[in-house]
Design a protein around this motif. Structure first.
Motif, PDB file in Angstrom:
ATOM      1  N   MET A 130      45.685  41.183  40.219  1.00 31.38           N
ATOM      2  CA  MET A 130      44.473  40.529  40.573  1.00 31.38           C
ATOM      3  C   MET A 130      44.586  40.066  41.855  1.00 31.38           C
ATOM      4  SD  MET A 130      42.452  37.645  38.183  1.00 31.38           S
ATOM      5  CE  MET A 130      42.165  36.152  38.814  1.00 31.38           C
ATOM      6  N   ARG A 131      45.936  39.462  41.911  1.00 30.49           N
ATOM      7  CA  ARG A 131      46.102  38.457  43.288  1.00 30.49           C
ATOM      8  C   ARG A 131      45.861  39.654  44.501  1.00 30.49           C
ATOM      9  NH1 ARG A 131      50.908  35.206  42.819  1.00 30.49           N
ATOM     10  NH2 ARG A 131      49.663  33.806  41.673  1.00 30.49           N
ATOM     11  N   ALA A 132      46.640  40.575  44.334  1.00 32.33           N
ATOM     12  CA  ALA A 132      46.631  41.503  45.702  1.00 32.33           C
ATOM     13  C   ALA A 132      45.265  41.933  45.958  1.00 32.33           C
ATOM     14  CB  ALA A 132      47.343  42.845  45.326  1.00 32.33           C
ATOM     15  N   ILE A 133      44.366  42.171  44.946  1.00 29.13           N
ATOM     16  CA  ILE A 133      42.878  42.514  45.232  1.00 29.13           C
ATOM     17  C   ILE A 133      42.168  41.251  45.738  1.00 29.13           C
ATOM     18  CG2 ILE A 133      40.722  42.970  44.319  1.00 29.13           C
ATOM     19  CD1 ILE A 133      42.297  44.609  42.155  1.00 29.13           C
ATOM     20  N   ARG A 134      42.418  40.214  45.461  1.00 28.30           N
ATOM     21  CA  ARG A 134      41.831  38.935  46.112  1.00 28.30           C
ATOM     22  C   ARG A 134      42.352  38.618  47.318  1.00 28.30           C
ATOM     23  NH1 ARG A 134      43.565  33.863  46.251  1.00 28.30           N
ATOM     24  NH2 ARG A 134      45.314  34.023  44.986  1.00 28.30           N
ATOM     25  N   ASN A 135      43.559  38.842  47.481  1.00 29.26           N
ATOM     26  CA  ASN A 135      44.009  38.516  49.052  1.00 29.26           C
ATOM     27  C   ASN A 135      43.551  39.740  49.743  1.00 29.26           C
ATOM     28  OD1 ASN A 135      45.444  36.254  48.373  1.00 29.26           O
ATOM     29  ND2 ASN A 135      47.344  37.599  48.117  1.00 29.26           N
ATOM     30  N   VAL A 175      36.956  38.727  32.511  1.00 28.62           N
ATOM     31  CA  VAL A 175      37.554  39.545  33.309  1.00 28.62           C
ATOM     32  C   VAL A 175      36.181  40.491  34.259  1.00 28.62           C
ATOM     33  CG1 VAL A 175      38.354  42.043  33.460  1.00 28.62           C
ATOM     34  CG2 VAL A 175      39.444  40.342  31.693  1.00 28.62           C
ATOM     35  N   ALA A 176      35.056  40.446  33.429  1.00 25.64           N
ATOM     36  CA  ALA A 176      33.797  40.876  34.155  1.00 25.64           C
ATOM     37  C   ALA A 176      33.286  40.033  35.136  1.00 25.64           C
ATOM     38  CB  ALA A 176      32.835  41.306  32.942  1.00 25.64           C
ATOM     39  N   GLN A 177      33.586  38.884  34.879  1.00 28.36           N
ATOM     40  CA  GLN A 177      33.096  37.816  36.206  1.00 28.36           C
ATOM     41  C   GLN A 177      33.995  37.731  37.382  1.00 28.36           C
ATOM     42  OE1 GLN A 177      33.302  34.707  32.772  1.00 28.36           O
ATOM     43  NE2 GLN A 177      32.063  33.515  34.452  1.00 28.36           N
ATOM     44  N   VAL A 178      35.439  38.189  37.000  1.00 30.40           N
ATOM     45  CA  VAL A 178      36.179  38.391  37.932  1.00 30.40           C
ATOM     46  C   VAL A 178      36.132  39.441  38.798  1.00 30.40           C
ATOM     47  CG1 VAL A 178      38.596  38.170  38.727  1.00 30.40           C
ATOM     48  CG2 VAL A 178      37.893  36.762  36.973  1.00 30.40           C
ATOM     49  N   ALA A 179      35.791  40.693  38.096  1.00 28.63           N
ATOM     50  CA  ALA A 179      35.628  41.754  38.798  1.00 28.63           C
ATOM     51  C   ALA A 179      34.152  41.934  39.633  1.00 28.63           C
ATOM     52  CB  ALA A 179      35.615  42.985  37.643  1.00 28.63           C
ATOM     53  N   SER A 180      33.418  41.263  39.015  1.00 29.22           N
ATOM     54  CA  SER A 180      32.236  41.068  39.829  1.00 29.22           C
ATOM     55  C   SER A 180      32.113  40.174  41.125  1.00 29.22           C
ATOM     56  CB  SER A 180      31.027  40.518  38.779  1.00 29.22           C
ATOM     57  OG  SER A 180      29.798  40.337  39.480  1.00 29.22           O
ATOM     58  N   ALA A 181      32.932  39.216  40.896  1.00 32.10           N
ATOM     59  CA  ALA A 181      33.154  38.291  42.092  1.00 32.10           C
ATOM     60  C   ALA A 181      33.677  38.939  43.083  1.00 32.10           C
ATOM     61  CB  ALA A 181      33.809  36.935  41.556  1.00 32.10           C
ATOM     62  N   LEU A 182      34.850  39.762  42.642  1.00 28.05           N
ATOM     63  CA  LEU A 182      35.804  40.462  43.864  1.00 28.05           C
ATOM     64  C   LEU A 182      35.054  41.955  44.105  1.00 28.05           C
ATOM     65  CD1 LEU A 182      39.022  39.830  42.440  1.00 28.05           C
ATOM     66  CD2 LEU A 182      38.260  38.791  44.405  1.00 28.05           C
ATOM     67  N   GLU A 183      33.869  41.993  43.453  1.00 23.52           N
ATOM     68  CA  GLU A 183      33.323  43.388  43.898  1.00 23.52           C
ATOM     69  C   GLU A 183      34.114  44.846  43.580  1.00 23.52           C
ATOM     70  OE1 GLU A 183      31.647  42.739  47.725  1.00 23.52           O
ATOM     71  OE2 GLU A 183      30.256  41.492  46.896  1.00 23.52           O
ATOM     72  N   PRO A 223      35.746  47.386  40.302  1.00 25.36           N
ATOM     73  CA  PRO A 223      35.431  48.008  38.969  1.00 25.36           C
ATOM     74  C   PRO A 223      36.462  47.322  38.131  1.00 25.36           C
ATOM     75  CG  PRO A 223      35.711  49.635  40.271  1.00 25.36           C
ATOM     76  CD  PRO A 223      36.165  48.662  41.242  1.00 25.36           C
ATOM     77  N   GLN A 224      36.009  46.878  36.804  1.00 26.62           N
ATOM     78  CA  GLN A 224      36.788  46.095  35.769  1.00 26.62           C
ATOM     79  C   GLN A 224      38.169  46.802  35.676  1.00 26.62           C
ATOM     80  OE1 GLN A 224      33.816  44.736  32.815  1.00 26.62           O
ATOM     81  NE2 GLN A 224      35.651  44.173  31.779  1.00 26.62           N
ATOM     82  N   GLU A 225      37.992  48.030  35.720  1.00 26.53           N
ATOM     83  CA  GLU A 225      39.310  48.788  35.310  1.00 26.53           C
ATOM     84  C   GLU A 225      40.565  48.381  36.445  1.00 26.53           C
ATOM     85  OE1 GLU A 225      36.344  50.788  35.994  1.00 26.53           O
ATOM     86  OE2 GLU A 225      36.145  50.132  33.926  1.00 26.53           O
ATOM     87  N   TRP A 226      40.041  47.948  37.429  1.00 21.83           N
ATOM     88  CA  TRP A 226      41.067  47.615  38.645  1.00 21.83           C
ATOM     89  C   TRP A 226      41.694  46.271  38.439  1.00 21.83           C
ATOM     90  CZ3 TRP A 226      39.023  48.333  44.324  1.00 21.83           C
ATOM     91  CH2 TRP A 226      38.673  49.829  44.502  1.00 21.83           C
ATOM     92  N   LEU A 227      41.311  45.784  37.708  1.00 22.63           N
ATOM     93  CA  LEU A 227      42.177  44.230  37.034  1.00 22.63           C
ATOM     94  C   LEU A 227      42.992  44.539  35.879  1.00 22.63           C
ATOM     95  CD1 LEU A 227      39.072  41.826  37.708  1.00 22.63           C
ATOM     96  CD2 LEU A 227      40.847  42.462  39.329  1.00 22.63           C
ATOM     97  N   GLU A 228      44.210  44.692  36.196  1.00 24.79           N
ATOM     98  CA  GLU A 228      45.140  44.930  34.882  1.00 24.79           C
ATOM     99  C   GLU A 228      45.539  43.584  34.586  1.00 24.79           C
ATOM    100  OE1 GLU A 228      48.014  48.013  35.611  1.00 24.79           O
ATOM    101  OE2 GLU A 228      46.479  49.286  36.269  1.00 24.79           O
TER     102      GLU A 228
END
Length: 62
Positions: free
Chosen positions: A1-6, A42-50, A52-57
């Motif tokens: 999640m951090r890598a995607i956020r960064n 998880v859906a909220q975070v995925a949506s905020a980062l634009e 797919p939910q599956e990307w957030l392990e």
């Protein structure tokens, strides 16, 4: 999640604002310290980062 956020250049504070989730909670999610994560969160975070939910392990560390 951090890598995607960064990669998306989103600070933890900005993610907090986008999701409405406490930044301490988000930080613990990134570190794998949350045992169970509600699918809605998880859906909220995925949506905020634009992404797919599956990307957030969001799995617990042993």
């Amino acid at each position: 999640m951090r890598a995607i956020r960064n990669a998306r250049k989103v600070s933890i504070r900005e993610l907090e604002q986008r999701t409405g989730l406490n930044r301490g909670y988000l930080s613990r999610l990134e570190r794998g310290e949350i045992r169970e994560t509600a699918e809605q969160k998880v859906a909220q975070v995925a949506s905020a980062l634009e992404v797919p939910q599956e990307w957030l392990e969001l799995k617990e560390k042993p």
